[in-house]
Scaffold this active site. Structure first.
Site, mmCIF file in Angstrom:
data_model
loop_
_atom_site.group_PDB
_atom_site.id
_atom_site.type_symbol
_atom_site.label_atom_id
_atom_site.label_comp_id
_atom_site.label_asym_id
_atom_site.label_seq_id
_atom_site.Cartn_x
_atom_site.Cartn_y
_atom_site.Cartn_z
ATOM 1 N N GLY A 1 -17.645 51.618 55.133
ATOM 2 C CA GLY A 1 -18.220 52.779 55.829
ATOM 3 C C GLY A 1 -17.329 53.315 56.933
ATOM 4 O O GLY A 1 -17.794 54.017 57.824
ATOM 5 N N LYS B 1 -7.756 66.105 67.502
ATOM 6 C CA LYS B 1 -7.757 65.455 68.820
ATOM 7 C C LYS B 1 -6.455 65.761 69.571
ATOM 8 O O LYS B 1 -6.460 66.068 70.763
ATOM 9 C CB LYS B 1 -7.935 63.944 68.653
HETATM 10 N N1 HSE Z 1 -13.019 58.866 61.831
HETATM 11 C C1 HSE Z 1 -12.516 58.749 63.138
HETATM 12 C C2 HSE Z 1 -11.678 57.479 63.247
HETATM 13 C C3 HSE Z 1 -13.573 58.711 64.208
HETATM 14 O O1 HSE Z 1 -11.607 56.720 62.293
HETATM 15 O O2 HSE Z 1 -11.080 57.261 64.269
HETATM 16 C C4 HSE Z 1 -14.121 60.080 64.484
HETATM 17 O O3 HSE Z 1 -13.130 60.943 64.964
#
Ligand code: HSE
Length: 430
Positions: A190, A208
């Site tokens: 998950g 980001k």
């Molecule tokens: N899916 C991202 C991660 C978290 O694995 O860091 C949400 O930005």
């Protein structure tokens, strides 16, 4: 005199939204003491009203439509944890701004695509959008950049900003497993986003990075200018060979202002195995900020999950409750400059792996191609190859530009002694 409660409307009751409610229910008194006033959820919105989420919704008003939640007169701060850069999340945040609310969001995609326009709209109404949870989960990186390092000219921001990719790469290395196998493991655990391309193609981490770059360099968010390359082509062989040369492969984001403009890259890179970034294993995030006065700051922590992300959301909420009102990108949005995008402006050493036909003069031809492109070899290693017709060769170059490297890679294809396409990965100094 007791200050009135700060009333929250929470849109989205997935991992983050329920995490926010759980902290509010567990630490209500602590939050009120730190904020100087009670912080109270008053209404929520989600798709399914009947689902058991493991937190109590007693006493909370329910709205099916997040836009209606955003407009409720009894909501002071609209907390958006729906996700996605269009649809319900965008409509609801726009409605909240229009209705004169402050907004706290964990939505990196929304801000990467529309952050500048949203910040302008909020600031025109005297309101703030806060987004600590959108970048590196529980790590207070936005606060560090906008507050702690506010007196610095930032020279570079870099880091591992997607825990899933870091999990996949470190698991490949530790278990000696190929990418495809570990990808399926991550899916079963998950760890992957509903659309896994957001993780493995570097899109989530690119969102980001673009937000950090805007704050660090005072520029309008320009996600479209981020050079994106995912981890799908990283092989276990390169992980091992890079290790032999003293490096680890990371999906690394780097934002840097150069003489030619703003360079933003999210791509698999080699970093020294002994560096903090090289030592980062599993689903953790690390952000490194370099300021002209403070020097290098390294932040490490959980980049995802209910607790860390909700902690960041509520840190923003407490700031608003205290009356701390920092503009979205650390300065008025109207003062942000449009950055000229630069690609390949910053020279770096490169790691090259090629399969060389085993005949006299083959290596000399490769060395000549590199020399003709102005690329100097720093280190080189050829591996034993028993009966095989080609020999694996690793080359670490001195600093060179991507342009010169591409010229050399083109030249290698014409030598007739290099089998297939060489692998070329940037080595980032950290
Ligand atoms: N899916 C991202 C991660 C978290 O694995 O860091 C949400 O930005």
């Amino acid at each position: 005199m007791t200050r009135p409660p700060l009333r929250l409307g929470i849109a989205g009751l997935g991992t983050v939204g329920t995490g926010v409610l759980a902290i509010l229910q567990r630490h209500g008194a602590l939050l009120a003491a730190r904020a100087g006033r009670p912080v109270e959820p008053v209404a929520v919105s989600a798709r399914d009203r009947t689902r058991d989420r493991g937190v109590s919704l007693d006493g909370l008003a329910w709205e099916d439509d997040p836009v209606a939640l955003a407009r409720r007169p009894d909501v002071d701060v609209f907390v958006e944890v729906i996700g996605g850069h269009e649809g319900a999340a965008r409509a609801a945040v726009e409605a909240a701004i229009d209705a004169g609310k402050d907004v706290v969001t964990a939505n990196k995609a929304l801000l990467a695509h529309h952050g500048h326009a949203l910040a302008l709209a909020a600031e025109a109404k005297g309101h703030v959008i806060r987004f600590e949870a959108a970048v590196a989960g529980g790590i207070p990186v936005i606060k560090t950049l906008t507050e702690g390092l506010a007196a610095n000219e930032v020279t570079r921001v870099l880091g591992v900003m997607n825990g899933t990719c870091n999990y996949i790469l470190t698991r490949m290395e530790e278990a000696g497993l190929p990418y495809e196998t570990v990808f399926e493991e991550a899916r079963a655990l998950g760890y992957l986003e509903a659309d896994p391309r957001l993780d493995v193609d570097g899109i989530d981490a690119g969102h980001k990075l673009s937000l950090l770059a805007a704050i660090a360099f005072g520029t309008e968010v320009s996600f479209d200018a981020v050079e994106l390359e995912g981890i799908g082509s990283v092989t276990i062989e390169d992980i091992r060979r890079a290790g032999d040369m003293g490096y680890r492969i990371k999906l690394l984001g780097v934002a840097q202002m150069t003489g030619r403009g703003l360079e933003q890259r999210m791509q698999p890179c080699l970093v020294p195995a002994t560096s903090p970034l090289g030592q980062l294993s599993g689903g953790t995030n690390m952000v490194v900020i370099e300021g002209d006065s403070a020097g290098q700051i390294v932040l490490r922590g959980a980049g995802a999950g209910a607790g860390p992300t909700a902690s960041a959301v509520l840190g923003d909420v407490i700031d608003i409750a205290r009356g701390v009102r920092i503009p979205t990108f650390g300065r008025p949005a109207s003062s942000l400059r449009r950055a000229r995008p630069a690609r390949g402006a910053v020279a770096a050493p490169y790691y090259l792996r090629l399969d060389l036909v085993d005949k006299p003069g083959a290596l000399a031809k490769v060395a000549r191609v590199l020399g003709d492109a102005g690329i100097s070899i720093d280190r080189m290693r050829q591996y034993g190859h028993a009966e095989a017709a080609t020999a694996p060769v690793l080359i670490v170059t001195h600093r060179t530009t991507r342009l010169a490297l591409d010229e050399a890679l083109g030249g290698m294809a014409e030598t007739g002694v290099v089998e297939g396409r060489p692998v070329a990965l940037r080595i980032e100094a950290v």
